[in-house]
Structure formats: C-alpha cells, structure tokens
Design a protein around this motif. Structure first.
Motif, mmCIF file in Angstrom:
data_model
loop_
_atom_site.group_PDB
_atom_site.id
_atom_site.type_symbol
_atom_site.label_atom_id
_atom_site.label_comp_id
_atom_site.label_asym_id
_atom_site.label_seq_id
_atom_site.Cartn_x
_atom_site.Cartn_y
_atom_site.Cartn_z
ATOM 1 N N PRO A 103 19.125 1.928 -2.884
ATOM 2 C CA PRO A 103 19.375 0.861 -3.857
ATOM 3 C C PRO A 103 18.588 -0.409 -3.515
ATOM 4 N N GLY A 104 18.062 -1.069 -4.530
ATOM 5 C CA GLY A 104 17.264 -2.273 -4.316
ATOM 6 C C GLY A 104 15.777 -1.993 -4.282
ATOM 7 N N TYR A 105 15.394 -0.733 -4.170
ATOM 8 C CA TYR A 105 13.980 -0.374 -4.111
ATOM 9 C C TYR A 105 13.577 0.492 -5.285
ATOM 10 N N SER A 106 14.417 0.575 -6.291
ATOM 11 C CA SER A 106 14.137 1.470 -7.409
ATOM 12 C C SER A 106 12.929 1.038 -8.236
ATOM 13 N N GLY A 107 12.511 -0.239 -8.142
ATOM 14 C CA GLY A 107 11.367 -0.715 -8.901
ATOM 15 C C GLY A 107 10.034 -0.448 -8.236
ATOM 16 N N ILE A 108 10.051 0.108 -7.030
ATOM 17 C CA ILE A 108 8.812 0.372 -6.301
ATOM 18 C C ILE A 108 8.113 1.593 -6.884
ATOM 19 N N LYS A 109 6.835 1.441 -7.173
ATOM 20 C CA LYS A 109 6.044 2.570 -7.663
ATOM 21 C C LYS A 109 5.560 3.367 -6.460
ATOM 22 N N LEU A 110 5.954 4.634 -6.415
ATOM 23 C CA LEU A 110 5.575 5.480 -5.288
ATOM 24 C C LEU A 110 4.155 5.991 -5.448
ATOM 25 N N GLY A 111 3.424 5.956 -4.343
ATOM 26 C CA GLY A 111 2.091 6.533 -4.315
ATOM 27 C C GLY A 111 2.169 7.958 -3.793
ATOM 28 N N LYS A 112 1.116 8.402 -3.173
ATOM 29 C CA LYS A 112 1.070 9.750 -2.612
ATOM 30 C C LYS A 112 2.025 9.863 -1.428
ATOM 31 N N ALA A 113 2.459 11.078 -1.164
ATOM 32 C CA ALA A 113 3.269 11.337 0.024
ATOM 33 C C ALA A 113 2.420 11.087 1.262
ATOM 34 N N LEU A 114 3.018 10.506 2.283
ATOM 35 C CA LEU A 114 2.298 10.175 3.506
ATOM 36 C C LEU A 114 2.001 11.440 4.303
ATOM 37 N N CYS A 115 0.789 11.548 4.814
ATOM 38 C CA CYS A 115 0.432 12.632 5.728
ATOM 39 C C CYS A 115 -0.414 12.030 6.847
ATOM 40 N N ARG A 116 -0.564 12.757 7.909
ATOM 41 C CA ARG A 116 -1.186 12.154 9.092
ATOM 42 C C ARG A 116 -2.663 11.811 8.922
ATOM 43 N N GLN A 117 -3.336 12.406 7.948
ATOM 44 C CA GLN A 117 -4.736 12.059 7.720
ATOM 45 C C GLN A 117 -4.888 10.697 7.046
ATOM 46 N N THR A 118 -3.839 10.212 6.382
ATOM 47 C CA THR A 118 -3.955 8.974 5.610
ATOM 48 C C THR A 118 -3.322 7.760 6.282
ATOM 49 N N VAL A 119 -2.645 7.925 7.421
ATOM 50 C CA VAL A 119 -1.962 6.784 8.047
ATOM 51 C C VAL A 119 -2.957 5.814 8.659
ATOM 52 N N HIS A 120 -2.648 4.526 8.566
ATOM 53 C CA HIS A 120 -3.397 3.492 9.276
ATOM 54 C C HIS A 120 -2.475 2.304 9.517
ATOM 55 N N SER A 121 -2.820 1.493 10.497
ATOM 56 C CA SER A 121 -1.992 0.330 10.846
ATOM 57 C C SER A 121 -1.872 -0.618 9.664
ATOM 58 N N ASP A 122 -0.736 -1.271 9.574
ATOM 59 C CA ASP A 122 -0.411 -2.247 8.534
ATOM 60 C C ASP A 122 -0.262 -1.620 7.145
ATOM 61 N N MET A 123 -0.192 -0.295 7.057
ATOM 62 C CA MET A 123 0.029 0.380 5.776
ATOM 63 C C MET A 123 1.487 0.187 5.360
ATOM 64 N N ARG A 124 1.697 -0.107 4.080
ATOM 65 C CA ARG A 124 3.049 -0.238 3.534
ATOM 66 C C ARG A 124 3.498 1.123 3.014
ATOM 67 N N VAL A 125 4.702 1.517 3.413
ATOM 68 C CA VAL A 125 5.274 2.792 3.009
ATOM 69 C C VAL A 125 6.718 2.584 2.581
ATOM 70 N N VAL A 126 7.277 3.590 1.924
ATOM 71 C CA VAL A 126 8.695 3.550 1.567
ATOM 72 C C VAL A 126 9.325 4.883 1.975
ATOM 73 N N HIS A 127 10.492 4.801 2.600
ATOM 74 C CA HIS A 127 11.275 5.959 3.009
ATOM 75 C C HIS A 127 12.436 6.095 2.029
ATOM 76 N N CYS A 128 12.809 7.313 1.681
ATOM 77 C CA CYS A 128 13.828 7.501 0.646
ATOM 78 C C CYS A 128 15.192 6.954 1.036
ATOM 79 N N ARG A 129 15.489 6.756 2.313
ATOM 80 C CA ARG A 129 16.775 6.199 2.742
ATOM 81 C C ARG A 129 16.658 4.791 3.329
ATOM 82 N N LEU A 130 15.573 4.500 4.035
ATOM 83 C CA LEU A 130 15.428 3.217 4.732
ATOM 84 C C LEU A 130 14.679 2.164 3.928
#
Length: 81
Positions: free
Chosen positions: A5-32
């Motif tokens: 709750p409170g994050y329902s307005g966030i537009k989700l991008g692609k699912a995170l995978c280890r090839q795409t991670v980089h420092s300072d990247m913004r992500v969203v977790h379905c519970r946190l």
C-alpha cells in the motif's frame, strides 16, 4: 502483482536480473516497496564457472536487505522503476 500500500502508483519496469543491476538503481519490491541498490558483489561458487551476484538494497521504509542472484532468470519480486 500486488504492491505494498502507498506504492500502487509506481509504474513497474522490467523484472530485475543480475545482468541489469547497477549502483544507485531504483527498484521496487512487492512487499517492501521502493528502494535503492547500494552495493553489488560478485563471487565465484564452488561449482566451476558459476557465480553469485549479491545486492544490498536500502528501502525507503528504513529496511535494508541483501539478496542473492545465482541464475540469470529475472526476479519475481523485484522490478526496476
């Protein structure tokens, strides 16, 4: 996918995978909720040619988590925002 709750307005991008991670990247977790990747570490496994990528994410709610990616498959709970 239900987002905390409170994050329902966030537009989700692609699912995170280890090839795409980089420092300072913004992500969203379905519970946190939303967070920022602060550390990335790659280590070799005992199995020859295999590696694990660990990432530390500081979530906006104050929680910090360290997660491991052992395969190249996309996460089912973390998305790029």
């Amino acid at each position: 996918m239900k987002i905390r709750p409170g994050y329902s307005g966030i537009k989700l991008g692609k699912a995170l995978c280890r090839q795409t991670v980089h420092s300072d990247m913004r992500v969203v977790h379905c519970r946190l909720g939303a967070g920022t990747i602060t550390e990335i570490d790659k280590q070799s496994l005992l199995t020859q040619g295999r590696t694990v990528t660990t990432v530390r994410i500081n979530f906006d709610v104050g929680q910090s988590c360290k997660l491991a990616f052992r395969a190249d498959t996309p996460s089912k709970t973390l998305f790029i925002i």
